[in-house]
Each structure stands twice: as structure tokens, then as C-alpha cells.
Design an enzyme around this catalytic site. Structure first.
Site, PDB file in Angstrom:
ATOM      1  N   SER A   1      31.926  17.525 -26.506  1.00  0.00           N
ATOM      2  CA  SER A   1      31.125  16.568 -25.735  1.00  0.00           C
ATOM      3  C   SER A   1      31.357  15.108 -26.112  1.00  0.00           C
ATOM      4  O   SER A   1      30.992  14.223 -25.355  1.00  0.00           O
ATOM      5  CB  SER A   1      29.634  16.889 -25.851  1.00  0.00           C
ATOM      6  OG  SER A   1      29.161  16.575 -27.137  1.00  0.00           O
TER       7      SER A   1
ATOM      8  N   LYS B   1      25.679  12.247 -30.195  1.00  0.00           N
ATOM      9  CA  LYS B   1      25.864  11.545 -28.906  1.00  0.00           C
ATOM     10  C   LYS B   1      25.856  10.040 -29.156  1.00  0.00           C
ATOM     11  O   LYS B   1      25.511   9.564 -30.224  1.00  0.00           O
ATOM     12  CB  LYS B   1      24.749  11.889 -27.911  1.00  0.00           C
ATOM     13  CG  LYS B   1      24.542  13.378 -27.658  1.00  0.00           C
ATOM     14  CD  LYS B   1      25.687  14.026 -26.934  1.00  0.00           C
ATOM     15  CE  LYS B   1      25.419  15.521 -26.781  1.00  0.00           C
ATOM     16  NZ  LYS B   1      26.561  16.257 -26.335  1.00  0.00           N
TER      17      LYS B   1
END
Length: 181
Positions: free
Chosen positions: A40, A81
Site C-alpha cells: 500500500s 500511511k
């Protein structure tokens, strides 16, 4: 002779205990090694890379836009993230461009990937928003925008669930670097 041997053993044990206590305190309160799980955050971070996470930085100041953070996504799982929205800001994506409070914000870490997607007539980041980030939360996205479970699904992340800032890639050796945005 026997006393000298016991004294030597005692000194070794004492040194190992002190080293263990220091390692525990540093790991608990200052820094930790985290492992990237999944794709990701590609191309910035890759699966199974090891990072040093700074645990104390957000005790000094809040997260900043562009920071790569580690947070508790669930009780048993942490995610890594990038912060793109801060408390009170209104964020929006239109035509692969991030807008914060109506102003264009550059994301140089995505330039190569955006160019690749645009050459295929596609967007790296699908349009969304506007979304106002609530107080005491941050809005996070993975750099691999089309393969990331992030604030688009999870919602804004409470700052209290942010564990720390990913600061340095330490493994593999060929990728050792400081993470800057």
C-alpha cells in the site's frame, strides 16, 4: 581464583541486565523497528522492509502533512500511511490533484507514479471529497493509491491511535535511507 571468576561472571550479568533494561526502555518509549506489510505504500516503502519508528516525536508536536505514520488500525494490526489532511482542513482530490482548503498541494513523492498512470489515460487517485478533517484526527492515504486501505475506507484516524513516525528504512541495506517528504 574462584572469587575472581565469580566477580567476572557477576560483571557480565550486571552489564547484560543493564543493556536489557536500556533496550526495553528505548523500545518502549523512544524508537521501535516496524515491518512493512503489503504494497500500500509503494513505491516509497516495500513489503517486508524494516523501518525505525520514532515514538516520541508526536509527544513534542502533532503530525505534519507528508509524514509517514504508523497507527493502530485495529486492536491487533498497525498500518503505515502518509498524512495528507490535518485537523480542521478540508481536503479534496480532483483530476489527480490534492486540494487543501481549496489550494493545490504538491505531492512530489507521487510524481513518477502519476505520470505512469496518466500515460495510460488513468488517474492514480480517484476523485473524492471535499472532506473536513475533524479535530484531533488526521486523514491518511497509502502512496499506492489504488491498492490501499486508508482514510477513504477507515475514516479520519484519531491522533491518539498514531503510534509514531516512520523515520528511517534500515532493511534491506540497499534501501537504507531517511524518509523525507
Amino acid at each position: 581464583m574462584r572469587t575472581k571468576l565469580f566477580q567476572e561472571i557477576y560483571e557480565w550479568i550486571k552489564s547484560l541486565v543493564i543493556a536489557g533494561i536500556l533496550a526495553f526502555l528505548i523500545h518502549t518509549f523512544l524508537f521501535a523497528v516496524v515491518v512493512v506489510s503489503g504494497s500500500s505504500m509503494e513505491p516509497t516503502l516495500h513489503n517486508n522492509e524494516r523501518l525505525i519508528m520514532n515514538k516520541i516525536v508526536y509527544q513534542i508536536h502533532p503530525p505534519k502533512r507528508g509524514d509517514i505514520v504508523v497507527f493502530h488500525a485495529t486492536e491487533n494490526e498497525d498500518y503505515i500511511k502518509r498524512v495528507i489532511g490535518l485537523p480542521g482542513e478540508t481536503i479534496e482530490y480532483k483530476n489527480d490533484q490534492l486540494y487543501v482548503n481549496g489550494k493545490v498541494v504538491d505531492e512530489p513523492y507521487l510524481a513518477k507514479e502519476q505520470e505512469e498512470w496518466h500515460s495510460k489515460g488513468l488517474l492514480l487517485t480517484k476523485d473524492f471529497g471535499p472532506i473536513t478533517v475533524p479535530a484531533d484526527t488526521v486523514f491518511v492515504l497509502g502512496d499506492n493509491r489504488n491498492n490501499s486501505t486508508d482514510s477513504r475506507e477507515l475514516g479520519p484516524i484519531p491522533i491518539s491511535r498514531v503510534v509514531g513516525k516512520a523515520s528511517i528504512i534500515i532493511w534491506p541495506f540497499s534501501r537504507i535511507s531517511i524518509l523525507e517528504h
